[in-house]
Design a protein around this motif. Sequence first.
Motif, PDB file in Angstrom:
ATOM      1  N   LYS A 165       3.492   5.517  -3.647  1.00 47.13           N
ATOM      2  CA  LYS A 165       4.172   5.419  -2.358  1.00 47.13           C
ATOM      3  C   LYS A 165       5.676   5.439  -2.661  1.00 47.13           C
ATOM      4  O   LYS A 165       6.127   4.799  -3.611  1.00 47.13           O
ATOM      5  N   VAL A 174       9.033   6.478   4.535  1.00 48.30           N
ATOM      6  CA  VAL A 174       8.007   6.041   3.594  1.00 48.30           C
ATOM      7  C   VAL A 174       7.034   7.207   3.458  1.00 48.30           C
ATOM      8  O   VAL A 174       6.513   7.717   4.455  1.00 48.30           O
ATOM      9  N   TYR A 215       5.463   0.711  -4.474  1.00 48.96           N
ATOM     10  CA  TYR A 215       6.522   1.579  -3.943  1.00 48.96           C
ATOM     11  C   TYR A 215       7.578   1.908  -4.992  1.00 48.96           C
ATOM     12  O   TYR A 215       7.992   1.043  -5.766  1.00 48.96           O
TER      13      TYR A 215
END
Length: 157
Positions: A33, A126, A66
Amino acid sequence: MSARLQAGDQAPDFTLPADDGTSVTLSSLRGQKVIVYFYPAAMTPGCTKQACDFSDSIDRLQAEGYTVLGISPDKPDKLAKFRERDGLTITLLSDPDKEVLTAWGAFGEKKLYGKVVEGVIRSTFVVDEQGVIELAQYNVKATGHVAKLRRDLGLGA
């Protein structure tokens, strides 16, 4: 001005130079991500606050899977000075031609002190593990944005 991206759109791929002399290609990060954020200029008060907030949160964001990429029109050497001056721990990328900024809808008309000007639109995206935009936020505030983003992603403040 290019069209704004929305959740569900394929993230436009890019390869940009980083502040450390390497290059980063978004598609090479598939399976992770990625938070991609665009900011107007290194070493300005708002951009410094935002970059420091991301750096302060990087361990928690990485623990949630992330990667964070900050993109501005600044040249890599200025980004390196920015990283060093403020102890930043996120990846800073250079887009001096504004091609990536434009492709992501993060460059165009905006209001600055009540006047319409052309420039970088502070934006955050995102991107999921398949390269699809999960969240697209334009005209974000520099201060408090990372905490809000964490809440929007269900990660707590």
